[in-house]
Design a protein around this motif. Structure first.
Motif, PDB file in Angstrom:
ATOM      1  N   ALA A 190      44.318  44.398  48.899  1.00 20.49           N
ATOM      2  CA  ALA A 190      42.952  43.953  48.771  1.00 20.49           C
ATOM      3  C   ALA A 190      42.776  44.422  47.263  1.00 20.49           C
ATOM      4  CB  ALA A 190      42.067  45.072  49.478  1.00 20.49           C
ATOM      5  N   ALA A 191      43.544  45.265  46.586  1.00 22.46           N
ATOM      6  CA  ALA A 191      43.425  45.594  45.120  1.00 22.46           C
ATOM      7  C   ALA A 191      43.941  44.187  44.311  1.00 22.46           C
ATOM      8  CB  ALA A 191      44.221  46.773  44.806  1.00 22.46           C
ATOM      9  N   ARG A 192      44.874  43.759  44.839  1.00 21.26           N
ATOM     10  CA  ARG A 192      45.451  42.389  44.162  1.00 21.26           C
ATOM     11  C   ARG A 192      44.518  41.516  44.280  1.00 21.26           C
ATOM     12  NH1 ARG A 192      49.902  41.699  42.108  1.00 21.26           N
ATOM     13  NH2 ARG A 192      51.008  43.219  43.077  1.00 21.26           N
ATOM     14  N   ALA A 193      43.815  41.292  45.333  1.00 24.52           N
ATOM     15  CA  ALA A 193      42.812  40.113  45.695  1.00 24.52           C
ATOM     16  C   ALA A 193      41.554  40.330  44.642  1.00 24.52           C
ATOM     17  CB  ALA A 193      42.537  40.344  46.982  1.00 24.52           C
ATOM     18  N   TRP A 194      41.218  41.467  44.777  1.00 25.28           N
ATOM     19  CA  TRP A 194      40.116  41.822  43.462  1.00 25.28           C
ATOM     20  C   TRP A 194      40.718  41.567  42.083  1.00 25.28           C
ATOM     21  CZ3 TRP A 194      39.617  44.702  39.234  1.00 25.28           C
ATOM     22  CH2 TRP A 194      38.341  45.089  38.692  1.00 25.28           C
ATOM     23  N   TYR A 195      41.704  41.806  41.644  1.00 23.05           N
ATOM     24  CA  TYR A 195      42.250  41.678  40.352  1.00 23.05           C
ATOM     25  C   TYR A 195      42.276  40.269  40.160  1.00 23.05           C
ATOM     26  CZ  TYR A 195      45.915  41.646  36.739  1.00 23.05           C
ATOM     27  OH  TYR A 195      46.536  41.622  35.648  1.00 23.05           O
ATOM     28  N   GLN A 196      42.696  39.489  41.146  1.00 26.40           N
ATOM     29  CA  GLN A 196      43.104  37.970  40.803  1.00 26.40           C
ATOM     30  C   GLN A 196      41.599  37.278  41.114  1.00 26.40           C
ATOM     31  OE1 GLN A 196      46.257  37.304  43.520  1.00 26.40           O
ATOM     32  NE2 GLN A 196      47.603  37.583  42.315  1.00 26.40           N
ATOM     33  N   SER A 197      40.706  37.986  41.922  1.00 23.69           N
ATOM     34  CA  SER A 197      39.569  36.811  41.942  1.00 23.69           C
ATOM     35  C   SER A 197      38.119  37.162  41.787  1.00 23.69           C
ATOM     36  CB  SER A 197      39.595  36.554  43.526  1.00 23.69           C
ATOM     37  OG  SER A 197      39.230  37.506  44.303  1.00 23.69           O
ATOM     38  N   TYR A 198      38.060  38.550  41.539  1.00 21.35           N
ATOM     39  CA  TYR A 198      36.588  39.096  41.073  1.00 21.35           C
ATOM     40  C   TYR A 198      36.120  38.888  39.777  1.00 21.35           C
ATOM     41  CZ  TYR A 198      32.453  42.292  41.236  1.00 21.35           C
ATOM     42  OH  TYR A 198      31.435  42.876  40.967  1.00 21.35           O
ATOM     43  N   PRO A 199      35.130  38.203  39.541  1.00 20.28           N
ATOM     44  CA  PRO A 199      34.487  38.003  38.113  1.00 20.28           C
ATOM     45  C   PRO A 199      33.867  39.282  37.658  1.00 20.28           C
ATOM     46  CG  PRO A 199      33.174  36.893  39.871  1.00 20.28           C
ATOM     47  CD  PRO A 199      34.290  37.558  40.527  1.00 20.28           C
ATOM     48  N   MET A 241      35.027  36.905  33.757  1.00 20.91           N
ATOM     49  CA  MET A 241      36.599  36.812  34.071  1.00 20.91           C
ATOM     50  C   MET A 241      37.096  37.634  34.792  1.00 20.91           C
ATOM     51  SD  MET A 241      37.453  35.908  30.142  1.00 20.91           S
ATOM     52  CE  MET A 241      39.009  35.144  30.286  1.00 20.91           C
ATOM     53  N   THR A 242      38.332  37.157  35.527  1.00 17.03           N
ATOM     54  CA  THR A 242      38.721  37.993  36.309  1.00 17.03           C
ATOM     55  C   THR A 242      39.550  39.110  35.545  1.00 17.03           C
ATOM     56  OG1 THR A 242      40.556  36.955  36.732  1.00 17.03           O
ATOM     57  CG2 THR A 242      38.857  36.539  38.200  1.00 17.03           C
ATOM     58  N   ALA A 243      39.974  40.310  36.166  1.00 17.11           N
ATOM     59  CA  ALA A 243      40.973  41.279  35.675  1.00 17.11           C
ATOM     60  C   ALA A 243      42.121  40.667  35.189  1.00 17.11           C
ATOM     61  CB  ALA A 243      41.212  42.417  36.510  1.00 17.11           C
ATOM     62  N   HIS A 244      42.564  39.792  35.961  1.00 15.43           N
ATOM     63  CA  HIS A 244      43.883  39.026  35.976  1.00 15.43           C
ATOM     64  C   HIS A 244      43.700  37.920  34.632  1.00 15.43           C
ATOM     65  CE1 HIS A 244      47.487  36.763  36.508  1.00 15.43           C
ATOM     66  NE2 HIS A 244      46.767  35.567  36.215  1.00 15.43           N
ATOM     67  N   GLN A 245      42.548  37.216  34.525  1.00 14.55           N
ATOM     68  CA  GLN A 245      42.452  36.433  33.235  1.00 14.55           C
ATOM     69  C   GLN A 245      42.616  37.584  31.999  1.00 14.55           C
ATOM     70  OE1 GLN A 245      38.869  34.864  34.912  1.00 14.55           O
ATOM     71  NE2 GLN A 245      39.792  32.812  35.179  1.00 14.55           N
ATOM     72  N   LEU A 246      41.538  38.687  31.815  1.00 13.46           N
ATOM     73  CA  LEU A 246      41.424  39.453  30.776  1.00 13.46           C
ATOM     74  C   LEU A 246      42.912  39.984  30.402  1.00 13.46           C
ATOM     75  CD1 LEU A 246      38.343  41.038  32.221  1.00 13.46           C
ATOM     76  CD2 LEU A 246      38.557  39.763  30.083  1.00 13.46           C
ATOM     77  N   VAL A 247      43.480  40.453  31.147  1.00 15.68           N
ATOM     78  CA  VAL A 247      45.093  41.130  31.145  1.00 15.68           C
ATOM     79  C   VAL A 247      45.766  39.833  30.316  1.00 15.68           C
ATOM     80  CG1 VAL A 247      47.142  41.987  32.298  1.00 15.68           C
ATOM     81  CG2 VAL A 247      44.939  42.836  32.629  1.00 15.68           C
ATOM     82  N   THR A 248      45.868  38.558  31.082  1.00 14.36           N
ATOM     83  CA  THR A 248      46.606  37.492  30.350  1.00 14.36           C
ATOM     84  C   THR A 248      46.304  37.275  28.816  1.00 14.36           C
ATOM     85  OG1 THR A 248      45.387  35.730  31.395  1.00 14.36           O
ATOM     86  CG2 THR A 248      47.169  36.437  32.420  1.00 14.36           C
ATOM     87  N   GLN A 249      45.002  37.574  28.507  1.00 14.96           N
ATOM     88  CA  GLN A 249      44.379  37.224  27.312  1.00 14.96           C
ATOM     89  C   GLN A 249      44.734  38.472  26.463  1.00 14.96           C
ATOM     90  OE1 GLN A 249      40.343  36.143  27.332  1.00 14.96           O
ATOM     91  NE2 GLN A 249      40.819  34.212  28.291  1.00 14.96           N
ATOM     92  N   GLY A 250      45.478  39.719  26.922  1.00 11.97           N
ATOM     93  CA  GLY A 250      45.655  40.651  26.044  1.00 11.97           C
ATOM     94  C   GLY A 250      44.385  41.763  26.065  1.00 11.97           C
ATOM     95  N   ARG A 251      43.489  41.687  27.016  1.00  4.81           N
ATOM     96  CA  ARG A 251      42.231  42.468  27.185  1.00  4.81           C
ATOM     97  C   ARG A 251      42.267  43.743  28.028  1.00  4.81           C
ATOM     98  NH1 ARG A 251      37.566  38.053  27.067  1.00  4.81           N
ATOM     99  NH2 ARG A 251      36.265  40.054  26.967  1.00  4.81           N
ATOM    100  N   THR A 252      43.410  44.175  28.356  1.00  9.35           N
ATOM    101  CA  THR A 252      43.745  45.088  29.440  1.00  9.35           C
ATOM    102  C   THR A 252      42.932  46.423  29.008  1.00  9.35           C
ATOM    103  OG1 THR A 252      45.863  44.288  29.587  1.00  9.35           O
ATOM    104  CG2 THR A 252      45.557  46.656  30.574  1.00  9.35           C
ATOM    105  N   ARG A 253      42.626  46.832  27.666  1.00 11.42           N
ATOM    106  CA  ARG A 253      41.883  47.899  27.506  1.00 11.42           C
ATOM    107  C   ARG A 253      40.394  47.951  27.926  1.00 11.42           C
ATOM    108  NH1 ARG A 253      43.864  50.244  21.754  1.00 11.42           N
ATOM    109  NH2 ARG A 253      46.207  50.460  22.082  1.00 11.42           N
TER     110      ARG A 253
END
Length: 68
Positions: A25-34, A41-53
Motif C-alpha cells: 500500500a505504501a508503494r501504491a501511494w508512493y507511485q500514484s498519490y498526487p 506530483m507523486t513522491a516517485h516523480q519528485l524523487v526521480t527529479q532529485g526532490r527527495t528532501r
C-alpha cells in the motif's frame, strides 16, 4: 532509476508503511498519490527529479499534525 533513487524510495516507504497499512500500500501511494502542496506530483516523480528532501519534509509535516 538510480541507486540513490532506490535508497530514497526505501526511506520514504519505511516512513509511510505503518500508516499505509502495508509495504504494498505504501508503494501504491508512493507511485500514484498526487501531493498537492508539491505541485500535484507523486513522491516517485519528485524523487526521480532529485526532490527527495521535499517529500521527506512533507512527510515530517504530516507526522507533526500538519495538513496534507
Amino acid at each position: 532509476m538510480t541507486i540513490n533513487d532506490q535508497t530514497d524510495e526505501a526511506k520514504i516507504l519505511d516512513q509511510i508503511a505503518s500508516w499505509a497499512g502495508s509495504r504494498a500500500a505504501a508503494r501504491a501511494w508512493y507511485q500514484s498519490y498526487p501531493i498537492a502542496s508539491l505541485g500535484g506530483m507523486t513522491a516517485h516523480q519528485l524523487v526521480t527529479q532529485g526532490r527527495t528532501r521535499e517529500v521527506l519534509a512533507y512527510l515530517a509535516h504530516i507526522r507533526q499534525g500538519g495538513y496534507a
